[in-house]
Design an enzyme around this catalytic site. Structure first.
Site, mmCIF file in Angstrom:
data_model
loop_
_atom_site.group_PDB
_atom_site.id
_atom_site.type_symbol
_atom_site.label_atom_id
_atom_site.label_comp_id
_atom_site.label_asym_id
_atom_site.label_seq_id
_atom_site.Cartn_x
_atom_site.Cartn_y
_atom_site.Cartn_z
ATOM 1 N N ARG A 120 -76.341 86.437 41.482
ATOM 2 C CA ARG A 120 -76.252 87.894 41.567
ATOM 3 C C ARG A 120 -76.564 88.357 42.989
ATOM 4 O O ARG A 120 -77.451 87.800 43.644
ATOM 5 C CB ARG A 120 -77.265 88.501 40.595
ATOM 6 C CG ARG A 120 -77.219 90.018 40.462
ATOM 7 C CD ARG A 120 -75.982 90.477 39.765
ATOM 8 N NE ARG A 120 -76.068 91.852 39.286
ATOM 9 C CZ ARG A 120 -75.016 92.532 38.838
ATOM 10 N NH1 ARG A 120 -73.818 91.985 38.800
ATOM 11 N NH2 ARG A 120 -75.158 93.767 38.402
ATOM 12 N N THR A 405 -64.877 98.015 36.653
ATOM 13 C CA THR A 405 -63.869 97.071 36.143
ATOM 14 C C THR A 405 -63.441 96.003 37.140
ATOM 15 O O THR A 405 -62.269 95.677 37.206
ATOM 16 C CB THR A 405 -62.612 97.832 35.704
ATOM 17 O OG1 THR A 405 -62.212 98.642 36.805
ATOM 18 C CG2 THR A 405 -62.839 98.675 34.484
ATOM 19 N N THR A 425 -67.815 88.597 39.686
ATOM 20 C CA THR A 425 -67.531 90.027 39.863
ATOM 21 C C THR A 425 -67.634 90.505 41.299
ATOM 22 O O THR A 425 -68.433 89.980 42.070
ATOM 23 C CB THR A 425 -68.539 90.853 39.000
ATOM 24 O OG1 THR A 425 -68.256 92.242 39.141
ATOM 25 C CG2 THR A 425 -69.981 90.619 39.423
ATOM 26 N N GLU A 427 -67.626 93.976 41.178
ATOM 27 C CA GLU A 427 -68.060 95.238 40.569
ATOM 28 C C GLU A 427 -66.902 96.201 40.319
ATOM 29 O O GLU A 427 -66.435 96.273 39.210
ATOM 30 C CB GLU A 427 -69.176 95.923 41.363
ATOM 31 C CG GLU A 427 -70.131 96.758 40.544
ATOM 32 C CD GLU A 427 -69.537 97.703 39.539
ATOM 33 O OE1 GLU A 427 -69.518 97.342 38.347
ATOM 34 O OE2 GLU A 427 -69.138 98.822 39.888
ATOM 35 N N ASP A 447 -74.512 99.219 40.686
ATOM 36 C CA ASP A 447 -75.018 98.914 39.335
ATOM 37 C C ASP A 447 -76.489 99.300 39.199
ATOM 38 O O ASP A 447 -77.044 99.267 38.093
ATOM 39 C CB ASP A 447 -74.863 97.419 39.009
ATOM 40 C CG ASP A 447 -73.529 97.104 38.343
ATOM 41 O OD1 ASP A 447 -72.722 98.029 38.153
ATOM 42 O OD2 ASP A 447 -73.297 95.923 38.010
ATOM 43 N N SER A 472 -77.158 93.717 35.475
ATOM 44 C CA SER A 472 -75.769 93.422 35.114
ATOM 45 C C SER A 472 -75.607 93.485 33.604
ATOM 46 O O SER A 472 -76.583 93.476 32.851
ATOM 47 C CB SER A 472 -75.427 92.018 35.608
ATOM 48 O OG SER A 472 -74.192 91.599 35.083
ATOM 49 N N SER A 473 -74.340 93.549 33.193
ATOM 50 C CA SER A 473 -74.016 93.435 31.763
ATOM 51 C C SER A 473 -73.281 92.139 31.479
ATOM 52 O O SER A 473 -72.853 91.899 30.346
ATOM 53 C CB SER A 473 -73.103 94.580 31.337
ATOM 54 O OG SER A 473 -73.654 95.812 31.698
ATOM 55 N N GLY A 493 -65.772 94.020 32.124
ATOM 56 C CA GLY A 493 -65.737 95.303 31.429
ATOM 57 C C GLY A 493 -66.962 96.179 31.633
ATOM 58 O O GLY A 493 -67.171 97.126 30.883
ATOM 59 N N GLY A 494 -67.782 95.868 32.633
ATOM 60 C CA GLY A 494 -68.989 96.680 32.844
ATOM 61 C C GLY A 494 -69.877 96.623 31.614
ATOM 62 O O GLY A 494 -69.945 95.591 30.930
HETATM 63 N N1 GLU Z 1 -70.793 94.951 37.817
HETATM 64 C C1 GLU Z 1 -70.779 94.805 36.412
HETATM 65 C C2 GLU Z 1 -71.946 93.996 35.911
HETATM 66 O O1 GLU Z 1 -72.428 93.158 36.602
HETATM 67 C C3 GLU Z 1 -69.542 94.168 35.908
HETATM 68 C C4 GLU Z 1 -68.359 95.010 36.134
HETATM 69 C C5 GLU Z 1 -67.182 94.580 35.310
HETATM 70 O O2 GLU Z 1 -67.303 93.972 34.296
HETATM 71 O O3 GLU Z 1 -66.072 94.851 35.695
HETATM 72 O O4 GLU Z 1 -72.356 94.190 34.833
#
Ligand code: GLU
Length: 596
Positions: A120, A405, A425, A427, A447, A472-473, A493-494
């Site tokens: 990360r 995305t 990612t 981001e 984020d 992060s997700s 997908g965030g």
């Molecule tokens: N930046 C997001 C994260 O780390 C991911 C973005 C995405 O899935 O497009 O959770």
């Protein structure tokens, strides 16, 4: 953690979960020195009786083929992951790249060990809690922040791959970058999705000059589908990485280019050569919990993905989902309610746990999740969903940030049974849109929460701080059964990643669907209001859910930002993969070769 140390037959699920969580809650990130050049090949033993061959499922056919080529040459899952990333960064630069960050979950078939790697991005030393606020103390407009130099975190994807390769690589590091170098030099055809994403980013406003020259014909006309795109600067960067490893991004001409791109107008960032030099990836224990007869393992913080997916599953473990099925109102009702509860906790308590005490064990505590599950009623949507107070939690404000995305997920299983589940990612689309060395720099720092306190004055766990990683997700996941690999899955997908991954796991494990059918299920994300891919849903199902009190946001279909890639090992030992039809990915099988 080794899945072979688990007594699959003797332990009840509750005992197993408690034992795992106790072990994991006490562990701290292990920072690993990663400054020397990549080591040579490491011989890894095969899982006895593994006859399944290998498989790559990735978001772009060229990347999937590059990974498969490495497997055919006898490479490990991590070797293939390096090649996949080298190509994705070129052909899908809107989604991931060497200027971004990543998380990787690894399963070693020989030892039974599950370990995760954290690449990360970190905030530079000069980052401040108010850097996403304007002069009047109001949050910046999101896309202004994205395009600013302040959004760029220290990239970590290459350093993370280098560390994983040192521990699980078989082929020489330098060989793994060849597919990316060749494609960058000879060129590749712009895909429909890349064209679409260039069109979207051009429509949002001006690009920096070098990005515009790369992505458009004349500064504003997106490069058309099928046109040949070469990237000699990226090829030169990969050549350096192939020889020097991640050090090529930490010092020297590419590092200098990164710093000047970040420090350019508008709104320059503070990133320095020292910030780049000091970056180290981490090897972390996974966060694992049982779900029915399975063990599910994912990323611990700074990703909220593992904890949140396990919370959804932990709540659903109180419901007989198999009896309800993929077409039933009750099945979707419970999936929605479990997500609403899990997101509320995730939004409130999960952040970089080197800075914040994250109550991981409390959030996944069986009794706590049982108390959350008890809030769900069978026939009616909950009116309001508040975060709970899991054991060990401090009072925190809820933070609504969650990514956009610019991400990709891929799975590799090698011919010895080793598995990589990696989410990577930049981001947003093309990250910060700033380029250096032929690649895009991330905007991962958006984020973070833009404000350090919520409107009640509660501190926000995910506030910006120097050296901190934004929450992060991303949810790269591997699932086991009876001490064997069962499936691997993940998605971009965030914040919606958590919903996409939970849906896919329930689809495969509870609803008995093939990986492809599970991936193709409608995406339904319930963080607040429900965002559903209504075009894929039976209108009668939506009506019934509405009648129960579920509020859907927007009239159009939603949730199509997924790119779920999965591989499952079937009971006869064959591998079956899935590529999300919402993207342009591919699954490539590599037949079993008894000579390897
Ligand atoms: N930046 C997001 C994260 O780390 C991911 C973005 C995405 O899935 O497009 O959770």
């Amino acid at each position: 953690m080794s899945i072979k140390s688990i007594n699959w037959r003797g332990a009840t699920c509750a005992v197993l979960a408690a034992a795992l969580l106790t072990g994991i809650a006490g562990c701290t990130p292990v920072a690993v020195q990663g400054s020397s050049p990549p080591a040579g090949p490491i011989e890894a033993a095969a899982e006895p009786n593994w006859t399944s061959g290998g498989m790559v499922a990735a978001a772009n056919p060229l990347a999937a083929e590059a990974g498969a080529e490495v497997l055919r040459a006898g490479g490990s899952a991590v070797d293939a992951a390096v090649a996949v990333q080298g190509v994705l960064s070129l052909v899908e630069p809107q989604s991931s790249g060497i200027g971004g960050g990543a998380f990787l979950v690894h399963y070693s078939a020989a030892t039974g060990d599950v370990i995760t790697y954290d690449g990360r991005e970190v905030a530079p030393r000069g980052a401040t809690a108010d850097m996403f606020l304007d002069a009047g103390g109001k949050p910046l407009r999101f896309f202004d922040a994205v395009r600013s130099g302040r959004s760029v975190g220290v990239p970590g994807a290459v350093a993370m791959l280098e560390l994983a390769h040192r521990e699980h690589g078989r082929l020489p590091w330098r060989q793994l970058w060849r597919p990316g170098i060749t494609l960058a030099e000879t060129g590749f055809a712009v895909s429909p999705r890349l064209h679409e994403m260039i069109t979207a980013v051009v429509a949002r406003g001006s690009l920096p000059a070098n990005s515009a020259a790369y992505l458009t014909l004349d500064g504003k006309t997106p490069r058309p589908v099928g046109s040949l795109l070469r990237n000699p600067d990226y090829a030169a960067t990969l050549r350096r990485i192939a020889v020097q490893g991640a050090k090529a991004l930490r010092e020297g001409p590419i590092a200098e280019e990164i710093v000047s791109a970040v420090r350019a107008d508008p709104m320059p960032g503070t990133l320095t050569l020292e910030d780049l030099r000091d970056y180290r990836p981490n090897r972390l224990e996974p966060v694992c919990s049982t779900y029915r007869v399975y063990l599910v393992c994912g990323m611990r913080p700074p990703s909220s993905g593992g904890v949140a997916v396990l919370s959804v599953l932990g709540i659903l473990s109180h419901v007989d989902m198999a009896a309800r099925g993929a077409t039933t109102v009750a099945g979707w009702h419970y999936l929605i309610e479990a997500q609403r509860l899990a997101y509320a906790d995730r939004d409130t308590y999960v952040a970089d746990d080197r800075y914040e005490a994250v109550p991981i064990a409390g959030l996944l505590d069986r009794d706590y999740l049982a108390s959350r599950a008890a809030l769900v009623s069978p026939g009616r949507a909950m009116q309001r969903v508040e975060p709970g107070r899991p054991p060990g939690a401090q009072l925190r404000g809820r933070d609504a940030t969650g990514g956009t995305t610019g991400t990709s997920h891929f799975v590799v299983v090698d011919g010895r049974g080793n598995v990589v589940s990696m989410t990577t990612t930049v981001e947003s689309l093309f990250g910060s849109q700033r380029m250096a060395g032929g690649f895009f720099l991330n905007n991962q720092l958006t984020d973070f929460s833009f404000t350090p306190f919520d409107d009640k004055g509660q501190p926000i766990a995910n506030a910006v701080a120097p050296g901190k990683k934004p929450r992060s997700s991303m949810s790269p996941t591997i699932v086991f059964r009876d001490g064997r690999f069962e499936l691997a899955v993940g998605s971009p997908g965030g914040h919606a990643i958590i919903g996409y991954v939970a849906k896919s796991i329930v689809g495969m494990l509870d609803w008995g669907l093939t990986p492809q059918a599970a991936v193709d299920l409608p995406n339904v994300i319930a963080r607040g209001l429900v965002v559903a891919e209504t075009a894929r849903m039976d209108p009668a199902l939506i009506e019934s859910l509405r009648a129960m009190g579920h509020e859907f946001r927007g009239g159009r279909s939603g949730g199509e930002a997924s790119g779920i890639h999965a591989v499952r090992r079937l009971s006869d030992g064959r591998l079956e993969g899935a590529a999300d039809s919402r993207r342009e990915g591919k699954v490539v099988a590599v037949p079993y070769d008894s000579t390897r």
